[in-house]
Write a protein that holds these residues in place. Sequence first.
Motif, mmCIF file in Angstrom:
data_model
loop_
_atom_site.group_PDB
_atom_site.id
_atom_site.type_symbol
_atom_site.label_atom_id
_atom_site.label_comp_id
_atom_site.label_asym_id
_atom_site.label_seq_id
_atom_site.Cartn_x
_atom_site.Cartn_y
_atom_site.Cartn_z
ATOM 1 N N UNK A 41 0.828 -1.221 0.000
ATOM 2 C CA UNK A 41 0.000 0.000 0.000
ATOM 3 C C UNK A 41 0.850 1.252 0.000
ATOM 4 N N UNK A 42 0.536 2.174 -0.908
ATOM 5 C CA UNK A 42 1.244 3.442 -0.976
ATOM 6 C C UNK A 42 2.605 3.373 -1.635
ATOM 7 N N UNK A 43 2.975 2.209 -2.165
ATOM 8 C CA UNK A 43 4.292 2.070 -2.787
ATOM 9 C C UNK A 43 4.142 1.653 -4.243
ATOM 10 N N UNK A 44 5.218 1.824 -5.000
ATOM 11 C CA UNK A 44 5.220 1.399 -6.384
ATOM 12 C C UNK A 44 5.427 -0.109 -6.478
ATOM 13 N N UNK A 45 4.999 -0.657 -7.621
ATOM 14 C CA UNK A 45 5.231 -2.075 -7.853
ATOM 15 C C UNK A 45 6.731 -2.307 -8.023
ATOM 16 N N UNK A 46 7.249 -3.318 -7.314
ATOM 17 C CA UNK A 46 8.686 -3.561 -7.345
ATOM 18 C C UNK A 46 9.000 -4.993 -7.778
#
Length: 128
Positions: A41-46
Motif C-alpha cells: 500500500x502506498x508504494x510502487x510495484x517492485x
Amino acid sequence: QVQLVESGGGLVQPGGSLRLSCVASGRPGGSYARGWFRQAPGKEREFVAAITITWNADTTYYADSVKGRFTISRDIAKNTVYLQMNSLKPEDTAVYYCGGRGYCSGSGCYDVKLYDYWGQGTQVTVSS
C-alpha cells in the motif's frame, strides 16, 4: 494473448513459507520471461524475481531483498511458474503479481514497464 492467473497467497506468521503459482492460458512462441513483482500500500510495484525461458536453459534473477529466501521455478507440463517464499518477514507483505514479456536479460528483466501482460494479483500478509 496469454492470460495469467496467480494463486497461493494468504496470511502467514513471520518465518513461515508460502508458494505462489502463476498459471498461463497459453505459451508464447520462442523465448520469453515471467516475473514476480509486488506492491505494498502506498508504494510502487517492485521487482521480486524473474525467470527467462529458452529452448535450452532457464535463467533466474532475484531482488537483493529476497535472495536466499525466495526461489522462482517453472513446470513445463503445467505451464506454471512458482515463487517459493521462505523465511517470510512482515516487510514482504504486499499484493504479488505475475507478469509476462518477451525474452529479457539482466536488468531488463527488472523493469516493470517492460512487461506486457499481468495477472490479477494475490495478497500475501506476513503478521503474527
